[in-house]
Design an enzyme around this catalytic site. Structure first.
Site, PDB file in Angstrom:
ATOM      1  N   PRO A  91      59.949  59.403  69.841  1.00 33.49           N
ATOM      2  CA  PRO A  91      60.736  60.410  69.125  1.00 33.49           C
ATOM      3  C   PRO A  91      61.961  59.822  68.424  1.00 33.49           C
ATOM      4  O   PRO A  91      62.551  60.464  67.557  1.00 33.49           O
ATOM      5  CB  PRO A  91      61.153  61.395  70.226  1.00 33.49           C
ATOM      6  CG  PRO A  91      61.002  60.645  71.505  1.00 33.49           C
ATOM      7  CD  PRO A  91      59.887  59.685  71.289  1.00 33.49           C
ATOM      8  N   GLU A 118      60.292  58.608  80.909  1.00 34.87           N
ATOM      9  CA  GLU A 118      61.559  58.789  80.205  1.00 34.87           C
ATOM     10  C   GLU A 118      61.666  57.923  78.950  1.00 34.87           C
ATOM     11  O   GLU A 118      62.315  58.297  77.981  1.00 34.87           O
ATOM     12  CB  GLU A 118      62.722  58.474  81.156  1.00 34.87           C
ATOM     13  CG  GLU A 118      64.099  58.720  80.581  1.00 34.87           C
ATOM     14  CD  GLU A 118      64.340  60.184  80.263  1.00 34.87           C
ATOM     15  OE1 GLU A 118      65.194  60.473  79.406  1.00 34.87           O
ATOM     16  OE2 GLU A 118      63.666  61.040  80.880  1.00 34.87           O
ATOM     17  N   ARG A 156      41.490  57.954  57.101  1.00 36.34           N
ATOM     18  CA  ARG A 156      40.912  58.701  55.981  1.00 36.34           C
ATOM     19  C   ARG A 156      41.264  58.092  54.630  1.00 36.34           C
ATOM     20  O   ARG A 156      40.649  58.415  53.619  1.00 36.34           O
ATOM     21  CB  ARG A 156      41.331  60.171  56.041  1.00 36.34           C
ATOM     22  CG  ARG A 156      42.804  60.407  55.799  1.00 36.34           C
ATOM     23  CD  ARG A 156      43.213  61.840  56.125  1.00 36.34           C
ATOM     24  NE  ARG A 156      42.400  62.803  55.427  1.00 36.34           N
ATOM     25  CZ  ARG A 156      42.618  63.196  54.179  1.00 36.34           C
ATOM     26  NH1 ARG A 156      43.618  62.677  53.501  1.00 36.34           N
ATOM     27  NH2 ARG A 156      41.844  64.092  53.607  1.00 36.34           N
ATOM     28  N   ASP A 171      45.667  65.086  47.763  1.00 35.16           N
ATOM     29  CA  ASP A 171      46.200  65.773  48.934  1.00 35.16           C
ATOM     30  C   ASP A 171      47.684  66.064  48.778  1.00 35.16           C
ATOM     31  O   ASP A 171      48.400  65.387  48.046  1.00 35.16           O
ATOM     32  CB  ASP A 171      46.019  64.910  50.188  1.00 35.16           C
ATOM     33  CG  ASP A 171      44.587  64.925  50.688  1.00 35.16           C
ATOM     34  OD1 ASP A 171      43.843  65.825  50.288  1.00 35.16           O
ATOM     35  OD2 ASP A 171      44.228  64.027  51.468  1.00 35.16           O
TER      36      ASP A 171
END
Length: 247
Positions: A91, A118, A156, A171
């Site tokens: 994160p 953690e 992809r 896209d």
């Protein structure tokens, strides 16, 4: 062929993802190969523990460096790859974008590290990885789901994977804008009709309509994307017209 290795203590999570849809087709076509390794197998202790308490105290457990260092070294040796991209799903990493997907799609060997607990021992960041990636500003239980997202978006893009090479070019985000609306048959569904231009057969007008709608949708939903989008003079003119209509 792109080689994709994944380090995870839950390797079974990837079985369904790699065995279906585009990722399966990519493997069948020889465009990508997948290998999921349980880095617990590299732990050098009797109980195969991969985490420990953090120095200095605090909540949670931290992934130890030794199993991941040794697992990555083993993968490099097996693949005879000296410079793979080693990606930490975290994160704290850079927010993932289509531009990053296109960058990674040019590589021959990717190694993904999926953590839990953690966090990671900081020496993993400093000496093993090349990239830290976050798929959004939220926290998941582990890095597996994030790795699946990144792998799908990269594979992809590999040559020959999609039925049409234009598919990923058009896209959303590939052009810096959101994609235009799509319609299919019937032309009249319960009184809701397809825009006349799309059934006109005039491809020049259709292309213009699609670009204007792409600009309109981006302006309405993600105006922040317009700040970095590289627009032609014609597109800038259309955008100015759309902005004036919305004032």
């Amino acid at each position: 062929m792109m080689n994709i290795d994944v380090l995870s203590i839950f390797p079974e999570m990837f079985e369904g993802v790699f065995g279906h849809s585009i990722l399966k087709k990519a493997a069948e076509k020889g465009a990508a190969g997948y290998n999921v390794v349980n880095f617990r197998d590299f732990a050098n202790n009797k109980h195969q523990t991969v985490d420990d308490y953090p120095y200095g105290g605090g909540a949670g457990m931290v992934l130890k460096p030794q199993p991941i260092f040794d697992a990555v070294s083993d993968l490099k040796e097996r693949a005879k790859s000296t410079s793979p991209r080693v990606i930490l799903m975290c994160p704290q990493g850079e927010r993932y974008t289509q531009k990053k997907a296109e960058e990674l799609a040019r590589e021959e060997h990717l190694i993904f590290i999926c953590g839990h607990y953690e966090g990671y021992d900081e020496r993993i960041r400093e000496h093993v990885i090349t990239d830290e990636i976050s798929i959004g500003d939220y926290v998941l239980t582990g890095g597996e789901l994030g790795a699946m997202v990144v792998i799908d978006s990269v594979v992809r893009l590999l040559p020959g994977v999609l039925g049409s090479e234009e598919s990923h070019i058009q896209d959303s985000f590939s052009t810096g804008l959101l994609e235009h609306p799509h319609y299919t048959r019937p032309a009249d569904f319960r009184g809701m009709k397809v825009p006349d231009v799309l059934v006109s057969g005039n491809h020049k007008l259709i292309d213009e309509w699609r670009m204007k709608e792409s600009l309109r949708r981006t302006l309405q939903r993600r105006p922040d994307l317009l700040e970095e989008a590289e627009l032609t003079e014609k597109q800038k003119k259309w955008l100015d017209e759309l902005i004036k209509l919305n004032e």
